[in-house]
Design an enzyme around this catalytic site. Structure first.
Site, PDB file in Angstrom:
ATOM      1  N   ASP A  73       0.521  -1.185   0.187  1.00 18.12           N
ATOM      2  CA  ASP A  73      -0.026  -0.386  -0.161  1.00 18.12           C
ATOM      3  C   ASP A  73       0.658   1.082   0.304  1.00 18.12           C
ATOM      4  O   ASP A  73       1.965   0.924   0.097  1.00 18.12           O
ATOM      5  CB  ASP A  73      -1.339  -0.659   1.360  1.00 18.12           C
ATOM      6  CG  ASP A  73      -1.743  -0.724   1.269  1.00 18.12           C
ATOM      7  OD1 ASP A  73      -2.619  -1.701   0.045  1.00 18.12           O
ATOM      8  OD2 ASP A  73      -2.727  -1.632   1.942  1.00 18.12           O
ATOM      9  N   ARG A  84      -1.472  -0.281  -8.636  1.00 17.15           N
ATOM     10  CA  ARG A  84      -2.346  -0.004  -8.191  1.00 17.15           C
ATOM     11  C   ARG A  84      -2.842   1.359  -8.212  1.00 17.15           C
ATOM     12  O   ARG A  84      -1.713   2.123  -7.596  1.00 17.15           O
ATOM     13  CB  ARG A  84      -3.532  -0.944  -6.933  1.00 17.15           C
ATOM     14  CG  ARG A  84      -4.778  -0.437  -6.077  1.00 17.15           C
ATOM     15  CD  ARG A  84      -4.753  -0.127  -4.996  1.00 17.15           C
ATOM     16  NE  ARG A  84      -4.396  -1.816  -4.234  1.00 17.15           N
ATOM     17  CZ  ARG A  84      -4.959  -1.810  -3.210  1.00 17.15           C
ATOM     18  NH1 ARG A  84      -3.966  -1.451  -2.247  1.00 17.15           N
ATOM     19  NH2 ARG A  84      -4.598  -3.136  -3.125  1.00 17.15           N
TER      20      ARG A  84
HETATM   21  P1  FDA Z   1     -14.593   9.369  -4.803  1.00 15.70           P
HETATM   22  O1  FDA Z   1     -13.532   9.741  -3.276  1.00 15.70           O
HETATM   23  O2  FDA Z   1     -14.381  10.368  -5.784  1.00 15.70           O
HETATM   24  O3  FDA Z   1     -15.663   8.852  -4.017  1.00 15.70           O
HETATM   25  C1  FDA Z   1     -16.065   8.741  -5.660  1.00 15.70           C
HETATM   26  C2  FDA Z   1     -17.750   7.710  -5.175  1.00 15.70           C
HETATM   27  O4  FDA Z   1     -17.183   6.652  -4.494  1.00 15.70           O
HETATM   28  C3  FDA Z   1     -17.998   8.805  -4.072  1.00 15.70           C
HETATM   29  O5  FDA Z   1     -19.356   9.165  -4.543  1.00 15.70           O
HETATM   30  C4  FDA Z   1     -19.097   7.935  -3.153  1.00 15.70           C
HETATM   31  O6  FDA Z   1     -20.077   7.161  -3.328  1.00 15.70           O
HETATM   32  C5  FDA Z   1     -17.831   6.033  -2.893  1.00 15.70           C
HETATM   33  N1  FDA Z   1     -17.493   6.600  -2.036  1.00 15.70           N
HETATM   34  C6  FDA Z   1     -15.552   6.643  -1.833  1.00 15.70           C
HETATM   35  N2  FDA Z   1     -15.283   6.896  -0.487  1.00 15.70           N
HETATM   36  C7  FDA Z   1     -16.723   6.693   0.775  1.00 15.70           C
HETATM   37  C8  FDA Z   1     -16.184   5.961   1.697  1.00 15.70           C
HETATM   38  N3  FDA Z   1     -15.659   6.623   2.760  1.00 15.70           N
HETATM   39  N4  FDA Z   1     -18.040   5.929   1.976  1.00 15.70           N
HETATM   40  C9  FDA Z   1     -19.067   5.472   1.389  1.00 15.70           C
HETATM   41  N5  FDA Z   1     -18.808   6.092  -0.034  1.00 15.70           N
HETATM   42  C10 FDA Z   1     -17.868   6.075  -0.009  1.00 15.70           C
HETATM   43  N6  FDA Z   1      -5.380   5.051  -0.504  1.00 15.70           N
HETATM   44  C11 FDA Z   1      -4.093   5.305  -0.445  1.00 15.70           C
HETATM   45  O7  FDA Z   1      -3.904   6.767  -0.391  1.00 15.70           O
HETATM   46  N7  FDA Z   1      -3.274   4.912  -0.226  1.00 15.70           N
HETATM   47  C12 FDA Z   1      -3.831   3.390  -0.593  1.00 15.70           C
HETATM   48  O8  FDA Z   1      -3.267   2.750  -0.816  1.00 15.70           O
HETATM   49  C13 FDA Z   1      -5.109   3.191  -0.807  1.00 15.70           C
HETATM   50  N8  FDA Z   1      -5.903   1.980  -1.163  1.00 15.70           N
HETATM   51  C14 FDA Z   1      -6.877   1.756  -1.716  1.00 15.70           C
HETATM   52  C15 FDA Z   1      -7.220   0.510  -2.293  1.00 15.70           C
HETATM   53  C16 FDA Z   1      -8.084   0.290  -2.884  1.00 15.70           C
HETATM   54  C17 FDA Z   1      -8.337  -1.125  -3.288  1.00 15.70           C
HETATM   55  C18 FDA Z   1      -9.183   1.261  -3.266  1.00 15.70           C
HETATM   56  C19 FDA Z   1     -10.557   1.119  -3.432  1.00 15.70           C
HETATM   57  C20 FDA Z   1      -8.509   2.173  -2.669  1.00 15.70           C
HETATM   58  C21 FDA Z   1      -7.563   2.441  -1.582  1.00 15.70           C
HETATM   59  N9  FDA Z   1      -7.048   3.999  -1.542  1.00 15.70           N
HETATM   60  C22 FDA Z   1      -5.857   3.898  -1.180  1.00 15.70           C
HETATM   61  C23 FDA Z   1      -7.997   5.244  -0.683  1.00 15.70           C
HETATM   62  C24 FDA Z   1      -8.169   5.919  -2.278  1.00 15.70           C
HETATM   63  O9  FDA Z   1      -7.065   6.635  -2.438  1.00 15.70           O
HETATM   64  C25 FDA Z   1      -9.554   7.093  -1.516  1.00 15.70           C
HETATM   65  O10 FDA Z   1      -9.125   7.670  -0.708  1.00 15.70           O
HETATM   66  C26 FDA Z   1     -10.884   6.031  -2.009  1.00 15.70           C
HETATM   67  O11 FDA Z   1     -11.320   4.941  -2.612  1.00 15.70           O
HETATM   68  C27 FDA Z   1     -12.214   7.111  -2.767  1.00 15.70           C
HETATM   69  O12 FDA Z   1     -11.837   7.560  -4.066  1.00 15.70           O
HETATM   70  P2  FDA Z   1     -13.443   7.203  -4.518  1.00 15.70           P
HETATM   71  O13 FDA Z   1     -11.418   6.712  -5.596  1.00 15.70           O
HETATM   72  O14 FDA Z   1     -13.350   6.376  -4.154  1.00 15.70           O
HETATM   73  O15 FDA Z   1     -13.241   8.530  -5.229  1.00 15.70           O
END
Ligand code: FDA
Length: 319
Positions: free
Chosen positions: A130, A181
């Protein structure tokens, strides 16, 4: 603003004591965390596998302050990998280097990582490193490159779209067929290193996803010397980013099994099953363990509705 407050609170001992003490937050955390014990996590992974969803298990913990804790965390990952093999689960593991001792002693961290990679290699499993805050980006990538130079192919890393440096990092990773990733990034970063505006992060996410898919297309796909092919992981719940990735893959004729979508446990389950039914590979990140506080706070920071709920509780109870 609220996001930033929550991310600050994720590092505060004072907030930790208050927030983990409330039953309401413990209940909320259960949405994002599989449970405190390995058996809880195994149960969740089995259920996901039954639905055609792959998993990656994360034993929660970060910023270890004692060498002994870093060794114990390593032992936990090793026993989890053995359990995954015994149970025949389609699941790999994710680790945070600060949990393995990166901020304490780089040699200790490298030793712990190597023990994990040795077992992963023996069991035919895979380890994702990560990415943490920007203070650790360079050291994390160096550990990753070092592991690859030592011949470990069963390891991948995470790149964050909010960092300006990520385009160049992906370039360096693709030269070595690195397995990446891509996520947006979950930490509190200054504007000197990361895009402050969401729209810029989103635009960069699409550019980097395209960059990774181009690399996956040009890379030699057969497994050579135990190096796994650079299957990019599009880790987001953002429907627009997912649509972009789907369209881009189609436009370059990248097969659906040549990349993965990844999401977090407890978020957008509907989207996870929809993508599986469309023939995409989906992997869910399943955290478990007792050290859930910082992970939980980062999840709250991503969602304004959750933040308001907690803030109301905080001030009502604190007054
Ligand atoms: P965004 O935040 O724009 O969200 C898009 C939509 O997803 C929202 O409108 C909502 O519907 C839904 N959503 C997102 N987060 C939500 C929540 N907490 N509760 C409810 N609904 C939510 N980061 C990092 O810095 N280092 C890492 O190693 C990782 N590893 C990682 C693995 C995996 C498999 C994922 C999916 C994510 C990570 N992350 C991470 C976290 C990533 O950086 C990010 O903070 C989150 O995925 C939220 O961003 P989105 O891309 O979902 O978009």
């Amino acid at each position: 603003m609220l996001r930033s407050i929550f991310l600050r609170l994720s590092k505060s001992n004072w907030a930790y004591r208050r927030i983990t003490g409330w039953s309401v937050t413990r209940r909320m955390a259960a949405r994002f965390i599989a449970g405190e014990q390995a058996e809880d996590a195994i149960r969740v992974v089995r259920k996901l596998n039954d639905q055609g969803i792959l998993a990656t298990l994360d034993h929660l913990g970060e910023n270890t302050t004692q060498p002994e804790d870093a060794r114990l965390a390593t032992q936990e990952v090793l026993s989890m990998m053995r359990l995954i093999a015994e149970e025949g689960l389609r699941c790999n593991v994710s680790v945070k280097l600060s949990q393995l001792g990166l901020t304490l002693d780089e040699e200790l961290c490298a030793e712990n990582l190597e023990a994990i990679l040795n077992l992963a290699q023996e069991l035919g499993n895979f380890v994702r490193i990560d990415m943490e805050d920007s203070g650790l980006t360079e050291r994390t990538l160096q550990c990753y490159f070092h592991a690859r130079e030592k011949g470990y192919g069963c390891v991948g890393v995470v790149i964050q779209a909010y960092l300006y440096r990520s385009k160049e990092d992906i370039h360096q990773l693709s030269i070595r067929q690195g397995r990446v990733r891509l996520c947006k990034g979950a930490y509190n970063e200054p504007a000197s290193v990361a895009y402050p505006k969401k729209k810029d992060v989103d635009a960069n996410y699409d550019r980097l996803a395209a960059q990774l898919m181009d690399c996956a297309l040009t890379a030699t796909l057969p497994i050579v010397n135990g190096i796994t092919p650079p299957i990019p992981a599009i880790a987001t719940h953002d429907p627009q980013r997912i649509t972009f990735a789907q369209k881009y893959a189609e436009s370059i004729h990248l097969p659906r099994n040549a990349f993965e979508f990844q999401m977090l446990y407890g978020i957008r389950r509907d989207l996870q099953t929809r993508l599986v039914s469309q023939g995409y590979s989906v992997r869910v990140y399943v955290p478990y363990g007792t050290h859930w506080y910082p992970y939980f706070m980062r999840r709250l920071a991503e969602r304004p509705a959750n933040v308001w709920f907690i803030l109301t509780q905080f001030f009502q109870r604190g007054s």
